[in-house]
Design an enzyme around this catalytic site. Structure first.
Site, PDB file in Angstrom:
ATOM      1  N   THR A  85       0.841  -1.202   0.000  1.00  0.00           N
ATOM      2  CA  THR A  85       0.000   0.000   0.000  1.00  0.00           C
ATOM      3  C   THR A  85       0.874   1.249   0.000  1.00  0.00           C
ATOM      4  O   THR A  85       0.570   2.251  -0.653  1.00  0.00           O
ATOM      5  CB  THR A  85      -0.953  -0.005   1.210  1.00  0.00           C
ATOM      6  OG1 THR A  85      -1.681  -1.230   1.196  1.00  0.00           O
ATOM      7  CG2 THR A  85      -1.935   1.147   1.161  1.00  0.00           C
TER       8      THR A  85
ATOM      9  N   ARG B 126      -1.513   5.376   7.683  1.00  0.00           N
ATOM     10  CA  ARG B 126      -1.859   4.013   8.113  1.00  0.00           C
ATOM     11  C   ARG B 126      -1.378   3.833   9.552  1.00  0.00           C
ATOM     12  O   ARG B 126      -0.195   4.038   9.846  1.00  0.00           O
ATOM     13  CB  ARG B 126      -1.180   2.980   7.222  1.00  0.00           C
ATOM     14  CG  ARG B 126      -1.171   1.613   7.860  1.00  0.00           C
ATOM     15  CD  ARG B 126      -0.712   0.531   6.948  1.00  0.00           C
ATOM     16  NE  ARG B 126      -1.685   0.296   5.908  1.00  0.00           N
ATOM     17  CZ  ARG B 126      -1.737  -0.825   5.179  1.00  0.00           C
ATOM     18  NH1 ARG B 126      -0.859  -1.789   5.389  1.00  0.00           N
ATOM     19  NH2 ARG B 126      -2.644  -0.985   4.257  1.00  0.00           N
TER      20      ARG B 126
HETATM   21  N1  ASP Z   1      -3.219  -5.508   3.124  1.00  0.00           N
HETATM   22  C1  ASP Z   1      -4.512  -5.620   3.766  1.00  0.00           C
HETATM   23  C2  ASP Z   1      -4.576  -4.715   4.982  1.00  0.00           C
HETATM   24  O1  ASP Z   1      -3.710  -3.887   5.171  1.00  0.00           O
HETATM   25  C3  ASP Z   1      -4.891  -7.016   4.060  1.00  0.00           C
HETATM   26  C4  ASP Z   1      -4.053  -7.737   5.062  1.00  0.00           C
HETATM   27  O2  ASP Z   1      -3.099  -7.205   5.610  1.00  0.00           O
HETATM   28  O3  ASP Z   1      -4.408  -8.906   5.296  1.00  0.00           O
HETATM   29  O4  ASP Z   1      -5.519  -4.791   5.734  1.00  0.00           O
END
Ligand code: ASP
Length: 359
Positions: A88, A137
């Site tokens: 991300t 995040r």
């Molecule tokens: N990449 C996604 C999240 O950040 C899914 C995961 O980590 O399982 O939630």
């Protein structure tokens, strides 16, 4: 129009979600801050998906890239990711680069003044003075929303995009999932009246909590939540979907639902949230995995999705199946995030015009 700056935090926090959504949006209904999935309606989803498709077409040529690079050349974004992430993070970084934004990053709060005892709110407020956008995040559920409120009250409001807030929401993952679904079904009658089967850790996975709410904007969706009982979906999500007039099913039998699915959305076990050691490992998840045998149960025109990273929920042999969409999701993510960033700075009509005049 309700404005976030008119409310104290307590007043804002007590508002119904629709009023909060209004507070976080611009007058044209597009988000200024992007905090949760309930902010999006059909119009804003369609607008973003359309913009993503235009941006990816424009980016194919040098002249197009020159145009895109000029759009936000005068803006700077901070990517504040204090929870582990590489995909991300890079997706947002690439999205910003496509639009010419310069970026700065914070990956580890322990090397900032938070280590000296500064509150996270104060650090982010300080950093916001150097930037025009914050992509954030964190492990903490409400921090992005609290910062959106705090920064909206300052003289120079800086938009916040939530790139994952604890176990709660991941609205930009949901945008890329909807974009992928929309593209997959666009020549086959669109997204309405589809059966979406979500599988895995639905209690602690934030992606499904956001995606199911975005999909509530499409008529006639049947949402099927398949998980072992300790990991079942939250009642709050079910209540929201029922209130939106959608059909919901909760099941522990994945195999029974696979032949019904238009899309199967797999998720991993989120054991980083375990409260006691080995808690997740004691749950029997063996019936919640997809291999070649399970693919045979799915329809030929269904699709298989995953937000990644995966562990063993999808066997690598499945990757070559044309129904496997997870690598396409990754690529779609960069384009829809570019569309969201462009929209945050109100650039979508310039993109429309360039597209119309040049392609
Ligand atoms: N990449 C996604 C999240 O950040 C899914 C995961 O980590 O399982 O939630």
């Amino acid at each position: 129009m309700k404005r976030i700056s008119d409310f104290s935090w307590q007043e804002y926090d007590a508002l119904p979600v629709a009023d909060k959504a209004e507070c976080l949006s611009r007058p044209d209904g597009m988000p200024f801050h992007t905090i949760f999935a309930q902010q999006f309606g059909r119009a804003s989803l369609d607008r973003l998906c359309d913009a993503a498709t235009k941006i990816r077409a424009i980016a194919k040529s040098r002249a197009g890239m020159e145009f895109l690079q000029g759009l936000l050349f005068h803006k700077r974004a901070m990517i504040y990711f204090t929870q582990p992430s590489s995909r991300t993070f890079l997706s947002f970084l690439s999205a910003c680069q496509i639009l010419g934004l310069r970026t700065g990053e914070v990956r580890d709060a322990s090397v900032s003044s938070e280590f000296k005892g500064e509150s996270r709110e104060d650090s982010i407020r300080t950093f916001s003075s150097y930037f025009d956008l914050i992509v954030m995040r964190t492990r903490e559920k409400g921090l992005a929303e609290r910062m959106a409120w705090a920064l909206s009250r300052s003289k120079r409001p800086v938009p916040i995009i939530n790139a994952g807030s604890g176990k709660d929401q991941h609205p930009t993952q949901a945008l890329l999932d909807v974009y992928t679904l929309q593209r997959s079904f666009e020549r086959r009658g669109g997204l309405r009246n589809r059966t979406i089967v979500y599988v895995g850790d639905l209690a602690r996975g934030r992606t499904v909590r956001s995606l199911s709410r975005l999909l509530a904007n499409y008529d006639g969706i049947r949402h099927v939540f398949v998980a072992p009982s300790p990991l079942r979906i939250g009642e709050d999500v079910l209540a929201d979907l029922r209130a939106a007039g959608q059909t919901v099913e909760v099941s522990e039998d994945m195999a029974a639902w696979l032949p019904e699915a238009d899309a199967v959305y797999m998720t991993r076990i989120q054991d980083e949230w375990d409260e006691t050691s080995g808690e997740s490992a004691r749950i029997d998840t063996s019936r919640f995995k997809i291999g070649l045998e399970q693919m045979r149960l799915m329809r030929a025109d269904a699709i298989l999705m995953h937000p990644l990273p995966r562990r063993d929920e999808i066997a690598p042999e499945v990757d070559d199946d044309p129904r496997a969409m997870y690598w396409r999701q990754v690529r779609n993510g960069m384009w829809i995030r570019a569309a969201l960033v462009a929209s945050t700075f109100d650039c979508l009509s310039r993109i429309d015009h360039w597209f119309r005049d040049n392609l």
